[in-house]
Scaffold this motif. Structure first.
Motif, PDB file in Angstrom:
ATOM      1  N   TYR A 114       0.810  -1.216   0.000  1.00  0.00           N
ATOM      2  CA  TYR A 114       0.000   0.000   0.000  1.00  0.00           C
ATOM      3  C   TYR A 114       0.846   1.270   0.000  1.00  0.00           C
ATOM      4  N   THR A 115       2.146   1.145  -0.180  1.00  0.00           N
ATOM      5  CA  THR A 115       3.050   2.294  -0.156  1.00  0.00           C
ATOM      6  C   THR A 115       3.174   2.905  -1.545  1.00  0.00           C
ATOM      7  N   PRO A 116       2.849   4.195  -1.716  1.00  0.00           N
ATOM      8  CA  PRO A 116       3.041   4.833  -3.022  1.00  0.00           C
ATOM      9  C   PRO A 116       4.514   4.865  -3.422  1.00  0.00           C
ATOM     10  N   ALA A 117       4.733   5.068  -4.708  1.00  0.00           N
ATOM     11  CA  ALA A 117       6.090   4.981  -5.263  1.00  0.00           C
ATOM     12  C   ALA A 117       7.029   6.050  -4.726  1.00  0.00           C
ATOM     13  N   HIS A 118       6.489   7.180  -4.273  1.00  0.00           N
ATOM     14  CA  HIS A 118       7.344   8.312  -3.890  1.00  0.00           C
ATOM     15  C   HIS A 118       8.273   7.990  -2.722  1.00  0.00           C
ATOM     16  N   THR A 119       7.913   7.020  -1.888  1.00  0.00           N
ATOM     17  CA  THR A 119       8.756   6.702  -0.730  1.00  0.00           C
ATOM     18  C   THR A 119       9.375   5.312  -0.828  1.00  0.00           C
ATOM     19  N   ARG A 120       9.400   4.740  -1.993  1.00  0.00           N
ATOM     20  CA  ARG A 120      10.010   3.418  -2.172  1.00  0.00           C
ATOM     21  C   ARG A 120      11.459   3.593  -2.627  1.00  0.00           C
ATOM     22  N   ARG A 121      12.396   3.362  -1.727  1.00  0.00           N
ATOM     23  CA  ARG A 121      13.816   3.399  -2.060  1.00  0.00           C
ATOM     24  C   ARG A 121      14.576   2.656  -0.966  1.00  0.00           C
ATOM     25  N   PRO A 122      15.743   2.107  -1.291  1.00  0.00           N
ATOM     26  CA  PRO A 122      16.477   1.322  -0.292  1.00  0.00           C
ATOM     27  C   PRO A 122      16.847   2.090   0.971  1.00  0.00           C
ATOM     28  N   SER A 123      17.028   3.404   0.847  1.00  0.00           N
ATOM     29  CA  SER A 123      17.493   4.178   2.007  1.00  0.00           C
ATOM     30  C   SER A 123      16.362   4.668   2.901  1.00  0.00           C
ATOM     31  N   PHE A 124      15.102   4.527   2.466  1.00  0.00           N
ATOM     32  CA  PHE A 124      13.995   5.074   3.250  1.00  0.00           C
ATOM     33  C   PHE A 124      13.855   4.333   4.567  1.00  0.00           C
ATOM     34  N   ARG A 125      13.652   5.083   5.659  1.00  0.00           N
ATOM     35  CA  ARG A 125      13.570   4.511   7.006  1.00  0.00           C
ATOM     36  C   ARG A 125      12.199   4.804   7.611  1.00  0.00           C
ATOM     37  N   ASN A 126      11.426   3.751   7.825  1.00  0.00           N
ATOM     38  CA  ASN A 126      10.189   3.866   8.582  1.00  0.00           C
ATOM     39  C   ASN A 126      10.517   3.566  10.045  1.00  0.00           C
ATOM     40  N   PHE A 127       9.677   4.008  10.967  1.00  0.00           N
ATOM     41  CA  PHE A 127       9.988   3.772  12.386  1.00  0.00           C
ATOM     42  C   PHE A 127       8.700   3.761  13.202  1.00  0.00           C
ATOM     43  N   HIS A 128       8.630   2.799  14.114  1.00  0.00           N
ATOM     44  CA  HIS A 128       7.472   2.657  14.999  1.00  0.00           C
ATOM     45  C   HIS A 128       7.921   2.025  16.309  1.00  0.00           C
ATOM     46  N   THR A 129       7.086   2.148  17.332  1.00  0.00           N
ATOM     47  CA  THR A 129       7.342   1.439  18.569  1.00  0.00           C
ATOM     48  C   THR A 129       7.040  -0.045  18.377  1.00  0.00           C
ATOM     49  N   ALA A 130       7.557  -0.862  19.279  1.00  0.00           N
ATOM     50  CA  ALA A 130       7.562  -2.318  19.083  1.00  0.00           C
ATOM     51  C   ALA A 130       6.180  -2.955  19.133  1.00  0.00           C
ATOM     52  N   ASP A 131       5.167  -2.229  19.612  1.00  0.00           N
ATOM     53  CA  ASP A 131       3.844  -2.820  19.808  1.00  0.00           C
ATOM     54  C   ASP A 131       2.907  -2.663  18.618  1.00  0.00           C
ATOM     55  N   LYS A 132       3.313  -1.942  17.578  1.00  0.00           N
ATOM     56  CA  LYS A 132       2.381  -1.583  16.507  1.00  0.00           C
ATOM     57  C   LYS A 132       2.124  -2.756  15.564  1.00  0.00           C
ATOM     58  N   ARG A 133       0.817  -3.086  15.359  1.00  0.00           N
ATOM     59  CA  ARG A 133       0.419  -4.210  14.510  1.00  0.00           C
ATOM     60  C   ARG A 133      -0.409  -3.781  13.302  1.00  0.00           C
ATOM     61  N   HIS A 134      -0.797  -2.527  13.227  1.00  0.00           N
ATOM     62  CA  HIS A 134      -1.724  -2.063  12.192  1.00  0.00           C
ATOM     63  C   HIS A 134      -1.002  -1.471  10.982  1.00  0.00           C
ATOM     64  N   ILE A 135       0.297  -1.626  10.900  1.00  0.00           N
ATOM     65  CA  ILE A 135       1.102  -0.827   9.963  1.00  0.00           C
ATOM     66  C   ILE A 135       1.574  -1.602   8.733  1.00  0.00           C
ATOM     67  N   PHE A 136       0.933  -2.708   8.390  1.00  0.00           N
ATOM     68  CA  PHE A 136       1.302  -3.498   7.216  1.00  0.00           C
ATOM     69  C   PHE A 136       2.753  -3.978   7.305  1.00  0.00           C
ATOM     70  N   ALA A 137       3.152  -4.424   8.498  1.00  0.00           N
ATOM     71  CA  ALA A 137       4.552  -4.816   8.709  1.00  0.00           C
ATOM     72  C   ALA A 137       4.684  -6.321   8.900  1.00  0.00           C
ATOM     73  N   GLY A 138       5.755  -6.877   8.356  1.00  0.00           N
ATOM     74  CA  GLY A 138       6.111  -8.273   8.528  1.00  0.00           C
ATOM     75  C   GLY A 138       7.582  -8.393   8.872  1.00  0.00           C
ATOM     76  N   LEU A 139       8.245  -9.432   8.338  1.00  0.00           N
ATOM     77  CA  LEU A 139       9.653  -9.624   8.681  1.00  0.00           C
ATOM     78  C   LEU A 139      10.372 -10.444   7.628  1.00  0.00           C
ATOM     79  N   ARG A 140      11.676 -10.329   7.665  1.00  0.00           N
ATOM     80  CA  ARG A 140      12.610 -11.152   6.885  1.00  0.00           C
ATOM     81  C   ARG A 140      13.652 -11.652   7.867  1.00  0.00           C
ATOM     82  N   LEU A 141      14.029 -12.887   7.750  1.00  0.00           N
ATOM     83  CA  LEU A 141      14.951 -13.493   8.714  1.00  0.00           C
ATOM     84  C   LEU A 141      16.410 -13.251   8.350  1.00  0.00           C
ATOM     85  N   ALA A 142      17.234 -13.264   9.367  1.00  0.00           N
ATOM     86  CA  ALA A 142      18.684 -13.295   9.193  1.00  0.00           C
ATOM     87  C   ALA A 142      19.211 -14.518   9.957  1.00  0.00           C
ATOM     88  N   PHE A 143      20.303 -15.124   9.444  1.00  0.00           N
ATOM     89  CA  PHE A 143      20.815 -16.365  10.024  1.00  0.00           C
ATOM     90  C   PHE A 143      22.275 -16.222  10.403  1.00  0.00           C
TER      91      PHE A 143
END
Length: 385
Positions: A356-385
């Motif tokens: 749901y993110t428009p193209a204007h803010t899609r770039r590798p350097s863009f930083r989103n930020f939220h507190t650890a409890d937020k679940r409504h923000i269309f967020a998931g995860l990618r693993l590191a090993f």
């Protein structure tokens, strides 16, 4: 003079903002559907106020369009629960905002040469780029509002045609060799928290090729991940005690126990391979422990994204395991409150984008930020090993 392509982008973004609100009645347009979200109508008025503030009050020195509502449309002075009752009637707000947006497009076209191209905010089209990105963020937030609206309106179980079935966690990975890598954005588009750009010394790292999917996350649920305290750190356990959830924010089950999702338009099938979203940092960390992994640092994520090596980046915001922090040489711009208050150790970085993110803010350097409890923000995860 602002390029015609940029003016067209403004018009399109204005259209999307207005169209989202247009389908709401007066009560819905002023309702707060989630404690962390403002009423939809406030977002619309705020976007116009911000345009008028920067273009007219700051650049032109004329605050007639912003003086009256200044405290209402500045978030730090306007508590979210109080915003809905203070909104003007829906139809009046739509008409005012539509007219204001059109007037500002004409101002940006600058046929009367009113905007000083030597003004620091107009250099290299900084201010128009800033406004496009500001509105894009509010458009995504409005899509969160509409998702919460759909959740509140859902009364009867949806019956998916196919049952979502758990799959093992994939171990397709990409490797990052130790070295110095460029980090950060570039003016004029980058926000202040992406600057100053520089190099970061990174150690060897291994990150999942794809974000965690719905089907993989279901494996965590079905194995008792939400009931296993060993997977949750102290803050996560405390949050879970206060919020006894069992699945991502928008997941629901029918009478057969089959999972489905609820989005902007209502209930839908859950695509097994699509990136899971609707989880907070506590849930992301618990899943990572269950999978024998951890979350990546944002610098490793950015480096691999710059190299084009992260598959499906942009389906969901991806939680990183580091707090949001200022880069060396950070300078607040164009105002102190955009980033500085959030370098508080309780906000964590998310990278990428959501569907749901428009193209204007899609770039590798863009930083989103939220507190650890937020679940409504269309967020998931990618693993590191």
């Amino acid at each position: 003079m602002i390029p015609l392509a940029m003016l067209a982008q403004f018009r399109a973004l204005h259209h999307h903002l207005l169209r989202l609100i247009d389908g709401l009645d007066d009560a819905e347009y002023r309702r707060q559907y989630h404690p962390d979200l403002s009423p939809a109508g406030w977002h619309l008025g705020h976007c116009l106020w911000v345009e008028n503030h920067w273009l007219r009050a700051v650049v032109l020195g004329d605050d007639r369009t912003t003086r009256h509502d200044a405290r209402y449309y500045q978030p730090q002075y306007s508590p979210k629960p109080e915003r809905g009752a203070r909104l003007p009637p829906r139809d009046a707000q739509l008409a005012t905002v539509a007219a204001g947006f059109e007037a500002n497009i004409l101002l940006l076209a600058d046929q009367d040469q009113r905007l000083d191209p030597t003004h620091p905010l107009m250099t290299d089209h900084y201010l128009p780029l800033f406004l496009l990105q500001h509105h894009s963020q509010h458009l995504e937030t409005l899509r969160m509002v509409m998702t919460q609206r759909a959740l509140s309106r859902h009364r009867h179980a949806f019956h998916p045609q196919a049952r979502l079935r758990a799959t093992p966690v994939a171990h397709e990975t990409v490797s990052l060799e130790a070295g110095d890598y460029p980090i950060g954005g570039a003016a004029p588009k980058a926000f202040d928290n992406e600057l100053a750009a520089g190099n970061a010394r990174l150690e060897d790292d291994t990150i999942a090729l794809r974000p965690v999917s719905n089907a993989e996350y279901l494996g965590f649920i079905e194995s008792g991940g939400y009931d296993n305290p060993a997977l949750w750190d102290a803050l996560g356990r405390a949050w879970l005690d206060d919020h006894p959830v069992e699945a991502p924010d928008h997941w629901r089950r029918d009478g057969r126990g089959w999972w489905y999702g609820i989005g902007l338009e209502g209930p839908h099938e859950l695509e097994p391979r699509a990136a899971v979203h609707g989880i907070n940092l506590h849930e992301a960390r618990a899943f990572a422990r269950w999978a024998g992994a951890h979350l990546p640092h944002e610098f490793s994520w950015e480096t691999l994204a710059r190299q084009g090596r992260l598959s499906l980046a942009g389906q969901a915001w991806e939680w990183c395991d580091n707090a949001f922090f200022p880069y060396a040489g950070f300078k607040p711009f164009p105002y102190l409150e955009y980033s500085t208050p959030w370098f508080d150790g309780t906000h964590y970085t998310l990278r990428g984008a959501s569907r749901y993110t428009p193209a204007h803010t899609r770039r590798p350097s863009f930083r989103n930020f939220h507190t650890a409890d937020k679940r409504h923000i269309f967020a998931g995860l990618r693993l590191a090993f």
